[in-house]
Design an enzyme around this catalytic site. Structure first.
Site, PDB file in Angstrom:
ATOM      1  CE  LYS A 176      26.558  35.578  32.961  1.00  0.00           C
ATOM      2  NZ  LYS A 176      25.028  35.357  32.624  1.00  0.00           N
ATOM      3  CD  GLU A 179      21.542  32.260  33.229  1.00  0.00           C
ATOM      4  OE1 GLU A 179      21.902  33.807  33.049  1.00  0.00           O
ATOM      5  OE2 GLU A 179      21.635  31.629  33.910  1.00  0.00           O
ATOM      6  N   GLY A 229      23.034  41.369  41.038  1.00  0.00           N
ATOM      7  CA  GLY A 229      22.326  40.023  41.160  1.00  0.00           C
ATOM      8  C   GLY A 229      21.871  39.618  42.418  1.00  0.00           C
ATOM      9  N   GLY A 230      21.620  38.317  42.770  1.00  0.00           N
ATOM     10  CA  GLY A 230      21.555  38.048  44.160  1.00  0.00           C
ATOM     11  C   GLY A 230      22.620  37.913  45.219  1.00  0.00           C
ATOM     12  CB  THR A 233      25.040  35.127  42.277  1.00  0.00           C
ATOM     13  OG1 THR A 233      23.861  34.276  42.159  1.00  0.00           O
ATOM     14  CG2 THR A 233      25.908  34.775  41.150  1.00  0.00           C
ATOM     15  N   GLY A 234      26.674  36.636  44.556  1.00  0.00           N
ATOM     16  CA  GLY A 234      27.604  37.567  44.955  1.00  0.00           C
ATOM     17  C   GLY A 234      28.430  37.321  45.726  1.00  0.00           C
ATOM     18  CD  GLU A 251      25.771  48.336  42.955  1.00  0.00           C
ATOM     19  OE1 GLU A 251      24.963  48.722  43.936  1.00  0.00           O
ATOM     20  OE2 GLU A 251      26.871  48.861  43.350  1.00  0.00           O
ATOM     21  CB  CYS A 292      17.049  45.464  43.295  1.00  0.00           C
ATOM     22  SG  CYS A 292      17.301  47.223  42.623  1.00  0.00           S
ATOM     23  CD  GLU A 393      16.045  40.326  46.644  1.00  0.00           C
ATOM     24  OE1 GLU A 393      16.711  39.363  46.385  1.00  0.00           O
ATOM     25  OE2 GLU A 393      16.216  41.700  45.851  1.00  0.00           O
TER      26      GLU A 393
HETATM   27  P1  NAD Z   1      21.411  35.939  40.022  1.00  0.00           P
HETATM   28  O1  NAD Z   1      22.346  36.371  41.024  1.00  0.00           O
HETATM   29  O2  NAD Z   1      20.750  34.743  39.705  1.00  0.00           O
HETATM   30  O3  NAD Z   1      21.881  36.179  38.861  1.00  0.00           O
HETATM   31  C1  NAD Z   1      22.765  37.626  38.214  1.00  0.00           C
HETATM   32  C2  NAD Z   1      23.547  37.490  37.275  1.00  0.00           C
HETATM   33  O4  NAD Z   1      24.854  36.468  37.517  1.00  0.00           O
HETATM   34  C3  NAD Z   1      23.208  36.816  35.870  1.00  0.00           C
HETATM   35  O5  NAD Z   1      23.635  37.285  34.704  1.00  0.00           O
HETATM   36  C4  NAD Z   1      23.588  35.085  36.068  1.00  0.00           C
HETATM   37  O6  NAD Z   1      23.888  34.414  34.728  1.00  0.00           O
HETATM   38  C5  NAD Z   1      24.975  35.313  36.717  1.00  0.00           C
HETATM   39  N1  NAD Z   1      25.615  34.412  37.764  1.00  0.00           N
HETATM   40  C6  NAD Z   1      24.890  33.418  38.089  1.00  0.00           C
HETATM   41  N2  NAD Z   1      25.766  32.579  38.894  1.00  0.00           N
HETATM   42  C7  NAD Z   1      26.867  33.065  38.552  1.00  0.00           C
HETATM   43  C8  NAD Z   1      28.132  33.001  38.935  1.00  0.00           C
HETATM   44  N3  NAD Z   1      28.458  31.585  39.749  1.00  0.00           N
HETATM   45  N4  NAD Z   1      29.363  33.585  38.699  1.00  0.00           N
HETATM   46  C9  NAD Z   1      29.048  34.579  37.809  1.00  0.00           C
HETATM   47  N5  NAD Z   1      28.152  34.972  37.134  1.00  0.00           N
HETATM   48  C10 NAD Z   1      26.860  34.271  37.727  1.00  0.00           C
HETATM   49  O7  NAD Z   1      20.331  37.217  40.237  1.00  0.00           O
HETATM   50  P2  NAD Z   1      18.973  37.452  39.202  1.00  0.00           P
HETATM   51  O8  NAD Z   1      18.158  36.347  39.486  1.00  0.00           O
HETATM   52  O9  NAD Z   1      19.501  37.268  37.877  1.00  0.00           O
HETATM   53  O10 NAD Z   1      18.645  38.930  39.588  1.00  0.00           O
HETATM   54  C11 NAD Z   1      17.882  39.085  40.648  1.00  0.00           C
HETATM   55  C12 NAD Z   1      18.594  39.680  41.849  1.00  0.00           C
HETATM   56  O11 NAD Z   1      19.376  40.907  41.346  1.00  0.00           O
HETATM   57  C13 NAD Z   1      17.904  40.019  43.120  1.00  0.00           C
HETATM   58  O12 NAD Z   1      18.529  39.722  44.415  1.00  0.00           O
HETATM   59  C14 NAD Z   1      17.855  41.749  42.980  1.00  0.00           C
HETATM   60  O13 NAD Z   1      17.436  42.180  44.031  1.00  0.00           O
HETATM   61  C15 NAD Z   1      19.157  41.866  42.364  1.00  0.00           C
HETATM   62  N6  NAD Z   1      19.159  43.235  42.003  1.00  0.00           N
HETATM   63  C16 NAD Z   1      20.055  44.225  42.476  1.00  0.00           C
HETATM   64  C17 NAD Z   1      20.113  45.454  41.923  1.00  0.00           C
HETATM   65  C18 NAD Z   1      21.001  46.594  42.633  1.00  0.00           C
HETATM   66  O14 NAD Z   1      20.842  47.459  42.357  1.00  0.00           O
HETATM   67  N7  NAD Z   1      21.518  46.315  43.967  1.00  0.00           N
HETATM   68  C19 NAD Z   1      19.307  46.003  40.791  1.00  0.00           C
HETATM   69  C20 NAD Z   1      18.713  44.885  40.120  1.00  0.00           C
HETATM   70  C21 NAD Z   1      18.646  43.471  40.664  1.00  0.00           C
END
Ligand code: NAD
Length: 499
Positions: A176, A179, A229-230, A233-234, A251, A292, A393
């Site tokens: 996934k 979006e 991701g963030g 969300t993690g 991550e 990131c 961040e």
């Molecule tokens: P985000 O957490 O908003 O979204 C990431 C993904 O999670 C998207 O595909 C989103 O649709 C999905 N998502 C959102 N809510 C969810 C839920 N409840 N259940 C399952 N999936 C869900 O993050 P973002 O804004 O897309 O990305 C930016 C973040 O990613 C920043 O914090 C950045 O530091 C981090 N990031 C980390 C790394 C790393 O290697 N550590 C690399 C790139 C980005």
């Protein structure tokens, strides 16, 4: 895209079951770049079920490593064949420059080549069980059905760090993408079909994370969730998956320090001072700070701070912003209007916290850029670690500057973060360099460099930057279960119970 179905479930391409779609916006001009299918929770459940069937009943998990390795090499070949098309999609979707997107596709290719070679060289481990009659072996097997969730800043790159090892290990999966930026991943999934990935092994859905999340993460059919991701969300995903004791690799974000010592002057103007200014600048403003591992906290020795920061501000003012498709552009826009709102709110916060704005802090005046989500490279001097602008961040082009007077203070500041993804150190003193890189609690530390990585070395965070590792041998191990086979070649009664 363009009316073709964009969801791939069980080897069949289809539209969302309720016919829903989403407009994908080009952040350089605000125009609709594509319309894609928006999956429903039922589509997500179908995708997981298809991956389950392909794992439990398909032949994929039992393929030889030679077969899987050959498939990964074929995928790498096709990525290079389609490099230009994929790079353009990435630029239109994220806003990053075409030069960056081309590097991304080369890096994606390298990841497939790396895991193709690594998996082919993996051997089982024979251990001494303490009994000559026993052959004791430790083998690796695919972990099962994986859910792969990627962010928008490096859409295909982050997805490839998951898909390549998952395929190499013999897993099946639901991918996934964000979006906001699904275009390159849709094109990539078509390329996987062409390479000969069997039906149901890689399923693709896209749509809102909040809507699809429960079907993907609160689902006992899933064996492993790899999420990038963030932090917020993690946390949600880890909490949800705990119900089923599903393994989760996270991550997450970063607030990455770049420590600069005054001895950089000793290396001379070009490779000392100028290189340091250049790396601090690139480390924070590449891809408009939406990285990131961006070096967003400059931590600099007091005696050189004024001059260094003045040089930085002068260079930041000359960064050429523009549409990523224009070869003259050095950096593109922020990914969305909503994200620019967030960055602007952080700039207001920094000012209210008393940080001294010395560069940027506004949108560009150029009318050509008015339709896009551009924001000027921004520098705040005179910051301190108690400020939210220093600790949170922002994920935008914002650099904060803190000053130190000795090495111990520099390390304390560098470790004063809930995150721990990456850090940089600039010094000409080799012994100091070694001491400081070891003292920093971050997953990657660059010494006299910034931002680089290789598929062969692990990537991941300490602290709240996450709990998993991607790339390197550990990045493959995440997708494997370990099985111990105890083989007694001379069975006899245990003799424990005598009756
Ligand atoms: P985000 O957490 O908003 O979204 C990431 C993904 O999670 C998207 O595909 C989103 O649709 C999905 N998502 C959102 N809510 C969810 C839920 N409840 N259940 C399952 N999936 C869900 O993050 P973002 O804004 O897309 O990305 C930016 C973040 O990613 C920043 O914090 C950045 O530091 C981090 N990031 C980390 C790394 C790393 O290697 N550590 C690399 C790139 C980005």
């Amino acid at each position: 895209m363009d009316g073709d179905p964009d969801l791939c479930i069980g080897g069949a391409w289809r539209h969302a079951c309720d016919g829903g779609t989403r407009d994908i916006i080009n952040p350089a001009n605000g125009a609709v770049a594509a319309v894609v299918d928006e999956a429903t929770p039922q589509d997500a459940l179908d995708a997981v079920a298809a991956a389950r069937v392909a794992f439990d009943q398909g032949g994929w998990r039992a393929t030889s490593v030679a077969e899987r390795s050959a498939l990964l090499h074929r995928i790498a070949d096709l990525l290079q064949r389609d490099k230009e098309d994929l790079a353009r999609l990435e630029t239109v979707d994220t806003g990053k420059t075409l030069a960056e997107s081309r590097i991304d596709i080369d890096d994606v290719t390298s990841v497939f080549r790396y895991y193709a070679n690594l998996v082919a060289s993996e051997a089982e481990r024979v251990v001494d069980a303490g009994d000559p009659a026993v052959i004791s072996r430790v083998i690796r097997e695919p972990i099962g059905v994986c859910v792969l969730i990627a962010p928008w800043n490096y859409p295909l790159l982050q997805m490839s760090w998951k898909v390549a090892p998952a395929l190499a290990a013999g897993c099946t999966m639901v991918a996934k993408p964000s979006e906001v930026t699904p275009l390159s991943t849709i094109a990539f999934a078509k390329l996987l079909d062409e390479a000969g990935v069997p039906p149901g092994v890689v399923n693709l859905i896209q749509g809102s994370g909040a809507t699809l999340g429960p079907a993907l993460t609160d689902n006992p059919q899933v064996d492993f969730i790899s999420f990038t991701g963030g932090l917020a969300t993690g946390r949600t995903i880890a909490r949800t998956a705990a119900e089923h004791v599903t393994k989760v690799a996270l991550e997450l974000g970063g607030k990455n320090p770049h420590l600069v010592f005054a001895d950089i002057r000793d290396a001379g103007r070009e490779s000392g001072w100028d290189a340091a200014v250049d790396h601090v600048l690139t480390g924070v403003f590449l891809h408009s700070g939406q990285v990131c591992s961006a070096g967003t906290r400059l931590i600099i020795e007091e005696s050189i701070a004024d001059e260094f920061v003045a040089d930085l501000a002068a260079r930041a003012a000359t960064i050429r912003m523009g549409d990523g498709l224009d070869p003259a552009s050095e950096t593109g826009p922020l990914v969305s209007a909503q994200h620019r709102d967030k960055v602007e709110s952080y700039v207001r916060l920094g000012i209210s916290e008393g940080a001294q704005l010395i560069a940027g802090g506004c949108r560009p005046e150029d009318p050509v850029l008015a339709g896009g989500y551009f924001y000027r490279p921004t520098i705040f001097d005179r910051c301190d670690r108690s400020m939210r602008i220093v600790q949170e961040e922002t994920f935008g082009p914002i650099l904060t500057v803190e000053r130190f007077t000795d090495e111990a203070e520099a390390v304390t500041l560098g470790n004063d973060t809930e995150y721990g993804l990456a850090a940089g150190v600039r010094t000409t003193d080799t012994a100091r360099g070694e001491r400081v890189v070891r003292a920093l609690r971050h997953g990657t530390v660059w010494l006299n460099d910034f931002g680089y990585y290789t598929a062969a070395a692990e990537w991941g965070g300490f602290g709240r930057s996450g709990n998993g590792r991607e790339l390197g041998p550990t990045g493959l191990a995440e997708y494997q279960e370990i099985k111990h086979i105890w083989h007694n070649t001379a069975p006899a009664a245990a003799g424990w119970f005598t009756g």
